[in-house]
Scaffold this active site. Sequence first.
Site, PDB file in Angstrom:
ATOM      1  N   GLY A   1     -13.424 -14.773 -25.467  1.00 47.21           N
ATOM      2  CA  GLY A   1     -12.168 -14.339 -24.849  1.00 47.21           C
ATOM      3  C   GLY A   1     -11.687 -15.289 -23.762  1.00 47.21           C
ATOM      4  O   GLY A   1     -10.512 -15.659 -23.706  1.00 47.21           O
TER       5      GLY A   1
ATOM      6  N   ASP B   1     -19.865 -23.726 -29.313  1.00 46.01           N
ATOM      7  CA  ASP B   1     -20.125 -22.310 -29.612  1.00 46.01           C
ATOM      8  C   ASP B   1     -20.856 -22.245 -30.946  1.00 46.01           C
ATOM      9  O   ASP B   1     -20.542 -23.011 -31.864  1.00 46.01           O
ATOM     10  CB  ASP B   1     -18.814 -21.520 -29.684  1.00 46.01           C
ATOM     11  CG  ASP B   1     -19.014 -20.038 -29.415  1.00 46.01           C
ATOM     12  OD1 ASP B   1     -18.356 -19.506 -28.510  1.00 46.01           O
ATOM     13  OD2 ASP B   1     -19.841 -19.407 -30.122  1.00 46.01           O
TER      14      ASP B   1
ATOM     15  N   ARG C   1      -8.925  -9.967 -28.107  1.00 50.16           N
ATOM     16  CA  ARG C   1      -8.815 -10.826 -26.911  1.00 50.16           C
ATOM     17  C   ARG C   1      -9.040 -12.301 -27.192  1.00 50.16           C
ATOM     18  O   ARG C   1      -8.718 -13.137 -26.348  1.00 50.16           O
ATOM     19  CB  ARG C   1      -9.806 -10.356 -25.832  1.00 50.16           C
ATOM     20  CG  ARG C   1     -11.250 -10.533 -26.206  1.00 50.16           C
ATOM     21  CD  ARG C   1     -12.226  -9.876 -25.252  1.00 50.16           C
ATOM     22  NE  ARG C   1     -13.589 -10.074 -25.711  1.00 50.16           N
ATOM     23  CZ  ARG C   1     -14.158  -9.408 -26.705  1.00 50.16           C
ATOM     24  NH1 ARG C   1     -13.476  -8.479 -27.343  1.00 50.16           N
ATOM     25  NH2 ARG C   1     -15.393  -9.657 -27.073  1.00 50.16           N
TER      26      ARG C   1
ATOM     27  N   LYS D   1     -16.475 -20.157 -34.918  1.00 48.02           N
ATOM     28  CA  LYS D   1     -15.411 -20.109 -33.908  1.00 48.02           C
ATOM     29  C   LYS D   1     -14.887 -21.512 -33.582  1.00 48.02           C
ATOM     30  O   LYS D   1     -13.680 -21.686 -33.367  1.00 48.02           O
ATOM     31  CB  LYS D   1     -15.937 -19.445 -32.628  1.00 48.02           C
ATOM     32  CG  LYS D   1     -16.110 -17.955 -32.773  1.00 48.02           C
ATOM     33  CD  LYS D   1     -16.488 -17.295 -31.457  1.00 48.02           C
ATOM     34  CE  LYS D   1     -16.507 -15.777 -31.628  1.00 48.02           C
ATOM     35  NZ  LYS D   1     -16.869 -15.075 -30.379  1.00 48.02           N
TER      36      LYS D   1
ATOM     37  N   ASP E   1     -21.495 -16.275 -21.944  1.00 49.66           N
ATOM     38  CA  ASP E   1     -21.644 -14.875 -21.541  1.00 49.66           C
ATOM     39  C   ASP E   1     -23.025 -14.593 -20.984  1.00 49.66           C
ATOM     40  O   ASP E   1     -23.464 -13.459 -20.981  1.00 49.66           O
ATOM     41  CB  ASP E   1     -21.348 -13.956 -22.741  1.00 49.66           C
ATOM     42  CG  ASP E   1     -22.292 -14.214 -23.894  1.00 49.66           C
ATOM     43  OD1 ASP E   1     -23.140 -15.127 -23.783  1.00 49.66           O
ATOM     44  OD2 ASP E   1     -22.181 -13.518 -24.918  1.00 49.66           O
TER      45      ASP E   1
ATOM     46  N   CYS F   1     -27.643 -21.816  -5.684  1.00 47.19           N
ATOM     47  CA  CYS F   1     -27.531 -21.518  -4.246  1.00 47.19           C
ATOM     48  C   CYS F   1     -26.849 -20.163  -4.056  1.00 47.19           C
ATOM     49  O   CYS F   1     -27.181 -19.401  -3.150  1.00 47.19           O
ATOM     50  CB  CYS F   1     -26.671 -22.557  -3.541  1.00 47.19           C
ATOM     51  SG  CYS F   1     -27.383 -24.174  -3.324  1.00 47.19           S
TER      52      CYS F   1
ATOM     53  N   CYS G   1     -20.690  -7.931 -23.743  1.00 45.44           N
ATOM     54  CA  CYS G   1     -19.296  -7.460 -23.674  1.00 45.44           C
ATOM     55  C   CYS G   1     -18.985  -6.255 -24.562  1.00 45.44           C
ATOM     56  O   CYS G   1     -18.390  -5.290 -24.091  1.00 45.44           O
ATOM     57  CB  CYS G   1     -18.327  -8.589 -24.007  1.00 45.44           C
ATOM     58  SG  CYS G   1     -17.871  -9.522 -22.556  1.00 45.44           S
TER      59      CYS G   1
ATOM     60  N   CYS H   1     -31.079 -27.550  -6.286  1.00 50.34           N
ATOM     61  CA  CYS H   1     -30.453 -28.666  -5.563  1.00 50.34           C
ATOM     62  C   CYS H   1     -31.065 -28.910  -4.195  1.00 50.34           C
ATOM     63  O   CYS H   1     -30.730 -29.896  -3.543  1.00 50.34           O
ATOM     64  CB  CYS H   1     -28.945 -28.453  -5.429  1.00 50.34           C
ATOM     65  SG  CYS H   1     -28.493 -27.246  -4.162  1.00 50.34           S
TER      66      CYS H   1
HETATM   67 ZN   LIG Z   1     -28.433 -25.133  -5.081  1.00 50.30          ZN
END
Ligand SMILES: [Zn+2]
Length: 241
Positions: free
Chosen positions: A33, A54, A65, A78, A122, A168, A180, A238
């Site tokens: 969607g 995909d 949708r 898709k 998703d 983070c 969904c 990170c």
């Molecule tokens: Zn980070």
Amino acid sequence: MLRYSAHLPLSGIGDTGQQRIRASSVALIGVGGLGCAIAQYLVASGIGALTLCDFDTVAESNLARQVLYRPADLGRLKTEAASATLESLNPDTRLQSVNRRMTSADMLTLFPDCDLVIDASDNYGTRLAVNRACLALKTPWIMASCIRMEGQIMMLRPDEASQACYRCVYGSAPDTLEDCPGAGIFAPVAGVIGASAAHFALTHLAGLTQAAGLHLFDAANWQWRSIGIRKAAACRDCGQA
Ligand SMILES: [Zn+2]
């Protein structure tokens, strides 16, 4: 350029910004969607190249949708069905497809050719993999998600050392995103968040700066809320970079 003439008078876009959009390459993870809405604006607006990622096929329950698909596309990949619609929308964009579940290795192979990655998948696992690959390559990316009558969007800039990464912000949160069809999704909410992600993408590619933070959309009360995000010193992804 007549096609893009409405962009030319815009402050910050103009001829230079539109040429940057034309020269840009984007990878889109997930053509559901959100991905359908994102892809149609990127392609109609003339981005140079788009890679659709995909592994799924078109199901009848997608059609409300996922606006790039037609009843005749049921059962089709898709990426194939989306490419056909997008090509008719604007043949100037070069379209490529990856028809399998993206691994980290796939991401590290594909993303170096991209100016921007958009995650419209998703699930949390894919977003964490995109986060790690984009950190390694210093590739800017956009996280977009939606469920029920809610949506989220965030621009991430691993090319700027002081910026927070996805982990983070979410830490070790479990994958709480529900499926969904089970939790439900109101079709226009996918359109609102998808168009918002396309806005972030096109303005970034044109050279403009996006509003920082995590942007949360509550469609039931029609409210947007933005939360500041901060780099976590102990971030697993990170923190030690
Ligand atoms: Zn980070």
